[in-house]
Design a protein around this motif. Sequence first.
Motif, PDB file in Angstrom:
ATOM      1  N   ASP A   2       0.900  11.696  -9.436  1.00 55.44           N
ATOM      2  CA  ASP A   2       0.893  11.884  -7.989  1.00 55.44           C
ATOM      3  C   ASP A   2       0.088  10.774  -7.309  1.00 55.44           C
ATOM      4  O   ASP A   2       0.511  10.218  -6.289  1.00 55.44           O
ATOM      5  CB  ASP A   2       0.313  13.255  -7.655  1.00 55.44           C
ATOM      6  N   ALA A   3      -1.059  10.431  -7.882  1.00 46.37           N
ATOM      7  CA  ALA A   3      -1.883   9.358  -7.316  1.00 46.37           C
ATOM      8  C   ALA A   3      -1.143   8.017  -7.387  1.00 46.37           C
ATOM      9  O   ALA A   3      -1.190   7.221  -6.434  1.00 46.37           O
ATOM     10  CB  ALA A   3      -3.219   9.272  -8.047  1.00 46.37           C
ATOM     11  N   ALA A   4      -0.444   7.756  -8.481  1.00 44.71           N
ATOM     12  CA  ALA A   4       0.307   6.507  -8.618  1.00 44.71           C
ATOM     13  C   ALA A   4       1.448   6.434  -7.611  1.00 44.71           C
ATOM     14  O   ALA A   4       1.700   5.377  -7.024  1.00 44.71           O
ATOM     15  CB  ALA A   4       0.840   6.371 -10.039  1.00 44.71           C
ATOM     16  N   ILE A   5       2.123   7.544  -7.382  1.00 46.11           N
ATOM     17  CA  ILE A   5       3.213   7.576  -6.397  1.00 46.11           C
ATOM     18  C   ILE A   5       2.657   7.296  -5.001  1.00 46.11           C
ATOM     19  O   ILE A   5       3.243   6.521  -4.235  1.00 46.11           O
ATOM     20  CB  ILE A   5       3.954   8.931  -6.443  1.00 46.11           C
ATOM     21  N   LYS A   6       1.523   7.900  -4.679  1.00 47.55           N
ATOM     22  CA  LYS A   6       0.917   7.675  -3.358  1.00 47.55           C
ATOM     23  C   LYS A   6       0.428   6.235  -3.201  1.00 47.55           C
ATOM     24  O   LYS A   6       0.584   5.628  -2.142  1.00 47.55           O
ATOM     25  CB  LYS A   6      -0.230   8.655  -3.130  1.00 47.55           C
ATOM     26  N   ARG A   7      -0.146   5.648  -4.273  1.00 48.14           N
ATOM     27  CA  ARG A   7      -0.577   4.253  -4.224  1.00 48.14           C
ATOM     28  C   ARG A   7       0.610   3.327  -3.987  1.00 48.14           C
ATOM     29  O   ARG A   7       0.547   2.403  -3.189  1.00 48.14           O
ATOM     30  CB  ARG A   7      -1.278   3.856  -5.527  1.00 48.14           C
ATOM     31  N   GLU A   8       1.697   3.587  -4.699  1.00 52.41           N
ATOM     32  CA  GLU A   8       2.891   2.752  -4.554  1.00 52.41           C
ATOM     33  C   GLU A   8       3.479   2.881  -3.151  1.00 52.41           C
ATOM     34  O   GLU A   8       3.888   1.888  -2.547  1.00 52.41           O
ATOM     35  CB  GLU A   8       3.934   3.135  -5.608  1.00 52.41           C
ATOM     36  N   ALA A   9       3.517   4.096  -2.614  1.00 55.81           N
ATOM     37  CA  ALA A   9       4.038   4.288  -1.257  1.00 55.81           C
ATOM     38  C   ALA A   9       3.163   3.549  -0.248  1.00 55.81           C
ATOM     39  O   ALA A   9       3.679   2.923   0.695  1.00 55.81           O
ATOM     40  CB  ALA A   9       4.105   5.772  -0.927  1.00 55.81           C
ATOM     41  N   ALA A  10       1.842   3.581  -0.429  1.00 51.26           N
ATOM     42  CA  ALA A  10       0.941   2.872   0.470  1.00 51.26           C
ATOM     43  C   ALA A  10       1.125   1.365   0.344  1.00 51.26           C
ATOM     44  O   ALA A  10       1.104   0.632   1.343  1.00 51.26           O
ATOM     45  CB  ALA A  10      -0.504   3.255   0.187  1.00 51.26           C
ATOM     46  N   ARG A  11       1.333   0.885  -0.883  1.00 52.00           N
ATOM     47  CA  ARG A  11       1.547  -0.545  -1.099  1.00 52.00           C
ATOM     48  C   ARG A  11       2.835  -1.006  -0.440  1.00 52.00           C
ATOM     49  O   ARG A  11       2.864  -2.027   0.249  1.00 52.00           O
ATOM     50  CB  ARG A  11       1.587  -0.858  -2.595  1.00 52.00           C
ATOM     51  N   VAL A  12       3.900  -0.228  -0.602  1.00 55.40           N
ATOM     52  CA  VAL A  12       5.188  -0.580   0.004  1.00 55.40           C
ATOM     53  C   VAL A  12       5.080  -0.536   1.528  1.00 55.40           C
ATOM     54  O   VAL A  12       5.596  -1.416   2.217  1.00 55.40           O
ATOM     55  CB  VAL A  12       6.304   0.363  -0.510  1.00 55.40           C
ATOM     56  N   ALA A  13       4.384   0.469   2.054  1.00 54.01           N
ATOM     57  CA  ALA A  13       4.212   0.567   3.509  1.00 54.01           C
ATOM     58  C   ALA A  13       3.387  -0.620   4.022  1.00 54.01           C
ATOM     59  O   ALA A  13       3.689  -1.173   5.083  1.00 54.01           O
ATOM     60  CB  ALA A  13       3.537   1.878   3.876  1.00 54.01           C
ATOM     61  N   GLY A  14       2.394  -1.026   3.281  1.00 51.49           N
ATOM     62  CA  GLY A  14       1.576  -2.169   3.672  1.00 51.49           C
ATOM     63  C   GLY A  14       2.356  -3.460   3.610  1.00 51.49           C
ATOM     64  O   GLY A  14       2.234  -4.333   4.477  1.00 51.49           O
ATOM     65  N   THR A  15       3.195  -3.621   2.618  1.00 55.70           N
ATOM     66  CA  THR A  15       4.026  -4.814   2.470  1.00 55.70           C
ATOM     67  C   THR A  15       5.060  -4.870   3.578  1.00 55.70           C
ATOM     68  O   THR A  15       5.324  -5.925   4.143  1.00 55.70           O
ATOM     69  CB  THR A  15       4.731  -4.811   1.098  1.00 55.70           C
ATOM     70  N   ALA A  16       5.638  -3.746   3.913  1.00 52.52           N
ATOM     71  CA  ALA A  16       6.648  -3.707   4.975  1.00 52.52           C
ATOM     72  C   ALA A  16       6.015  -4.058   6.316  1.00 52.52           C
ATOM     73  O   ALA A  16       6.632  -4.716   7.148  1.00 52.52           O
ATOM     74  CB  ALA A  16       7.304  -2.318   5.043  1.00 52.52           C
ATOM     75  N   GLY A  17       4.784  -3.657   6.553  1.00 55.80           N
ATOM     76  CA  GLY A  17       4.090  -3.977   7.789  1.00 55.80           C
ATOM     77  C   GLY A  17       3.773  -5.451   7.901  1.00 55.80           C
ATOM     78  O   GLY A  17       3.795  -6.052   8.975  1.00 55.80           O
ATOM     79  N   ASP A  18       3.483  -6.110   6.766  1.00 53.57           N
ATOM     80  CA  ASP A  18       3.173  -7.547   6.759  1.00 53.57           C
ATOM     81  C   ASP A  18       4.414  -8.390   7.012  1.00 53.57           C
ATOM     82  O   ASP A  18       4.327  -9.497   7.514  1.00 53.57           O
ATOM     83  CB  ASP A  18       2.565  -7.950   5.413  1.00 53.57           C
ATOM     84  N   ALA A  19       5.586  -7.885   6.670  1.00 51.36           N
ATOM     85  CA  ALA A  19       6.813  -8.654   6.789  1.00 51.36           C
ATOM     86  C   ALA A  19       7.472  -8.479   8.155  1.00 51.36           C
ATOM     87  O   ALA A  19       8.577  -8.944   8.368  1.00 51.36           O
ATOM     88  CB  ALA A  19       7.788  -8.252   5.675  1.00 51.36           C
ATOM     89  N   ALA A  20       6.816  -7.824   9.068  1.00 57.21           N
ATOM     90  CA  ALA A  20       7.408  -7.587  10.393  1.00 57.21           C
ATOM     91  C   ALA A  20       7.554  -8.920  11.127  1.00 57.21           C
ATOM     92  O   ALA A  20       6.731  -9.815  10.982  1.00 57.21           O
ATOM     93  CB  ALA A  20       6.532  -6.629  11.193  1.00 57.21           C
ATOM     94  N   PRO A  21       8.603  -9.049  11.944  1.00 63.60           N
ATOM     95  CA  PRO A  21       8.806 -10.285  12.701  1.00 63.60           C
ATOM     96  C   PRO A  21       7.620 -10.547  13.637  1.00 63.60           C
ATOM     97  O   PRO A  21       7.110  -9.638  14.288  1.00 63.60           O
ATOM     98  CB  PRO A  21      10.074 -10.030  13.511  1.00 63.60           C
ATOM     99  N   GLY A  22       7.185 -11.769  13.663  1.00 65.39           N
ATOM    100  CA  GLY A  22       6.097 -12.130  14.546  1.00 65.39           C
ATOM    101  C   GLY A  22       4.722 -11.844  13.972  1.00 65.39           C
ATOM    102  O   GLY A  22       3.713 -12.064  14.609  1.00 65.39           O
ATOM    103  N   ALA A  23       4.659 -11.335  12.761  1.00 65.14           N
ATOM    104  CA  ALA A  23       3.376 -11.016  12.153  1.00 65.14           C
ATOM    105  C   ALA A  23       2.650 -12.305  11.783  1.00 65.14           C
ATOM    106  O   ALA A  23       3.253 -13.243  11.275  1.00 65.14           O
ATOM    107  CB  ALA A  23       3.575 -10.149  10.904  1.00 65.14           C
ATOM    108  N   GLY A  24       1.385 -12.367  12.072  1.00 67.19           N
ATOM    109  CA  GLY A  24       0.587 -13.521  11.712  1.00 67.19           C
ATOM    110  C   GLY A  24       0.640 -14.640  12.728  1.00 67.19           C
ATOM    111  O   GLY A  24       0.138 -15.721  12.501  1.00 67.19           O
ATOM    112  N   HIS A  25       1.263 -14.459  13.871  1.00 67.93           N
ATOM    113  CA  HIS A  25       1.333 -15.526  14.876  1.00 67.93           C
ATOM    114  C   HIS A  25       0.345 -15.272  15.957  1.00 67.93           C
ATOM    115  O   HIS A  25       0.040 -14.300  16.442  1.00 67.93           O
ATOM    116  CB  HIS A  25       2.747 -15.613  15.482  1.00 67.93           C
TER     117      HIS A  25
END
Length: 96
Positions: A73-96
């Motif tokens: 359960d902890a591994a599933i939650k870690r992976e979901a948080a990692r994927v959510a964090g990665t998806a947020g970083d790839a948003a258009p205009g991020a880092g500008h």
Amino acid sequence: MEKWTPKHEAPEPLEGPVVATVTGGTVIWFVLFLVQLPFYGWYADHGHTWWLWACLAGGGLGLIGIWYVRARDAAIKREAARVAGTAGDAAPGAGH
């Protein structure tokens, strides 16, 4: 005899309260052991002491199961948080 092949894809596995289910089952095994313990003499006289040891083994294996499903359960939650964090970083205009 021909080989069996599935005609449709398997459904997604059901995710439920796995930790609670395994914990509840483990508690039941230990309670069954404790309830039967006062009757050890009767079980011994009739050759059924394995009933007690089966309940104790079920409780012990349940403890391993609790450890496993909590880690899963902890591994599933870690992976979901990692994927959510990665998806947020790839948003258009991020880092500008």
